[in-house]
Write a protein that holds these residues in place. Structure first.
Motif, PDB file in Angstrom:
ATOM      1  N   ASP A 115      -0.842  -3.338  -1.788  1.00  0.00           N
ATOM      2  CA  ASP A 115      -0.671  -4.752  -1.468  1.00  0.00           C
ATOM      3  C   ASP A 115      -0.948  -5.027   0.007  1.00  0.00           C
ATOM      4  O   ASP A 115      -0.442  -4.316   0.884  1.00  0.00           O
ATOM      5  CB  ASP A 115       0.759  -5.202  -1.795  1.00  0.00           C
ATOM      6  CG  ASP A 115       1.015  -5.254  -3.297  1.00  0.00           C
ATOM      7  OD1 ASP A 115       0.032  -5.315  -4.053  1.00  0.00           O
ATOM      8  OD2 ASP A 115       2.196  -5.223  -3.697  1.00  0.00           O
ATOM      9  N   THR A 166      -4.381  -4.613   7.447  1.00  0.00           N
ATOM     10  CA  THR A 166      -3.573  -5.351   6.469  1.00  0.00           C
ATOM     11  C   THR A 166      -3.388  -6.797   6.917  1.00  0.00           C
ATOM     12  O   THR A 166      -3.877  -7.206   7.976  1.00  0.00           O
ATOM     13  CB  THR A 166      -2.188  -4.695   6.313  1.00  0.00           C
ATOM     14  OG1 THR A 166      -1.446  -4.893   7.522  1.00  0.00           O
ATOM     15  CG2 THR A 166      -2.312  -3.194   6.041  1.00  0.00           C
ATOM     16  N   SER A 219       5.718   1.279   2.726  1.00  0.00           N
ATOM     17  CA  SER A 219       5.284   0.113   1.950  1.00  0.00           C
ATOM     18  C   SER A 219       6.269  -0.172   0.828  1.00  0.00           C
ATOM     19  O   SER A 219       7.139   0.647   0.511  1.00  0.00           O
ATOM     20  CB  SER A 219       3.888   0.341   1.363  1.00  0.00           C
ATOM     21  OG  SER A 219       3.957   1.232   0.261  1.00  0.00           O
ATOM     22  N   ASP A 221       5.122  -1.001  -2.263  1.00  0.00           N
ATOM     23  CA  ASP A 221       4.287  -1.021  -3.458  1.00  0.00           C
ATOM     24  C   ASP A 221       4.941  -0.272  -4.617  1.00  0.00           C
ATOM     25  O   ASP A 221       5.920   0.454  -4.461  1.00  0.00           O
ATOM     26  CB  ASP A 221       2.921  -0.387  -3.150  1.00  0.00           C
ATOM     27  CG  ASP A 221       2.010  -1.328  -2.397  1.00  0.00           C
ATOM     28  OD1 ASP A 221       1.272  -2.068  -3.052  1.00  0.00           O
ATOM     29  OD2 ASP A 221       2.056  -1.339  -1.154  1.00  0.00           O
TER      30      ASP A 221
END
Length: 309
Positions: A115, A166, A219, A221
């Protein structure tokens, strides 16, 4: 004739087991594969590739590797949305264990699925290239300058760096050639000719793997994806501890997935499916595994003369 047809069809059951499990995870565990990724095609390509893979004694991988390690490798590949047909991954035999490893292209593809990731890239730095690092106001390492020169392409590599861009900014990871060599020395493929003959791509792959691990561990995710990425990276290290069986903590996430699939198959064997209907007449996972092993031992599956890994 019918027996020959049955023997030709049975090998596909191995990939069917993985595909069925992937479909279950898509339905129940919010697994999301890339839109342009065809899991069935990737698994078929992997099975064809496996017929060429051999161990160091030139024995076919499909004969010497355990059924569980083959399934685990195929599952890890699929969870990361990879395909050997795109040179994103390859398979290696360690003892009786098969492992899937990512190429540089595979690591880029896997990390881009996380993501918020917009861009992933790694580069090597050659002797006499202009290269400078620094820090931003948050004391995070950044690459301030990188000017490669054509005339330096054949000069020694002095380091490599990776960039993961990102929505929130850009993360850099930098490694000197000494650090890269130390990383290679800790892998299960020590003195690897691929590292010597394709040092640029292998150096980029190494620094990107490190960058990915640092990024993933911070993260939010899905554990399915991040667990598979971390597990594949870890598979390359700790030769002494992982000669036959992966250490418990690193393979735990995939083992849980396989355990869920095995329970599903046991339920089917007892005549009860996920929807409560009878499954009488369907093969159990044990029957498929036994049939697969029998085909391997009988030589029905013919590996290629040389491995490509």
């Amino acid at each position: 004739m019918n027996n020959q047809v049955a023997q030709q069809q049975k090998p596909t059951k191995l990939t069917d087991l993985v595909l069925d499990r992937v479909k279950q995870m898509q339905d129940t565990q919010d697994l999301s594969l890339p839109k342009n990724y065809n899991a069935s095609n990737a698994l078929n390509a992997a099975f064809l590739e496996l017929q060429k893979v051999q161990d160091r004694n030139h024995r076919p991988a499909l004969e010497v590797c355990s059924h569980d390690s083959i399934v685990k490798s195929l599952l890890d590949m699929t969870l990361q949305g990879l395909s050997p047909a795109k040179d994103q991954c390859y398979f290696i035999v360690y003892g009786k264990e098969l492992q899937m490893q990512r190429s540089y292209f595979g690591t880029v593809a896997a990390v881009k699925r996380l993501d918020g990731v917009k861009k992933v890239r790694a580069e090597v730095v050659h002797e006499d290239d202009a290269f400078a690092i620094g820090a931003n106001e948050d004391m995070e390492l950044i690459v301030k300058q990188f000017i490669p020169k054509f005339e330096n392409q054949d000069k020694p590599i002095i380091g490599a760096f990776a960039m993961i861009k990102t929505d929130e900014g850009t993360d850099f990871t930098v490694m000197t050639k000494k650090e890269i060599n130390q990383s290679w020395a800790q892998t299960r493929q020590k003195n690897n000719k691929v590292q010597q003959n394709f040092s640029q791509e292998m150096a980029k792959r190494t620094v990107l793997n490190r960058a990915a691990k640092m990024f993933i561990n911070t993260s939010d995710d899905s554990d399915l994806l991040t667990g598979a990425i971390n597990d594949t990276t870890s598979n390359e290290y700790d030769d002494e501890r992982r000669d036959v069986t992966p250490v418990e903590d690193e393979k735990q996430s995939t083992d849980k997935l396989l355990e869920g699939f095995q329970k599903s198959q046991e339920a089917k064997a007892k005549g009860v499916g996920n929807n409560g209907n009878s499954n009488e007449g369907k093969e159990t996972s044990e029957e498929v595994a036994d049939g697969q092993t029998e085909l391997f031992n009988e030589g029905t599956i013919k590996p290629a003369d040389e491995a490509d890994s």
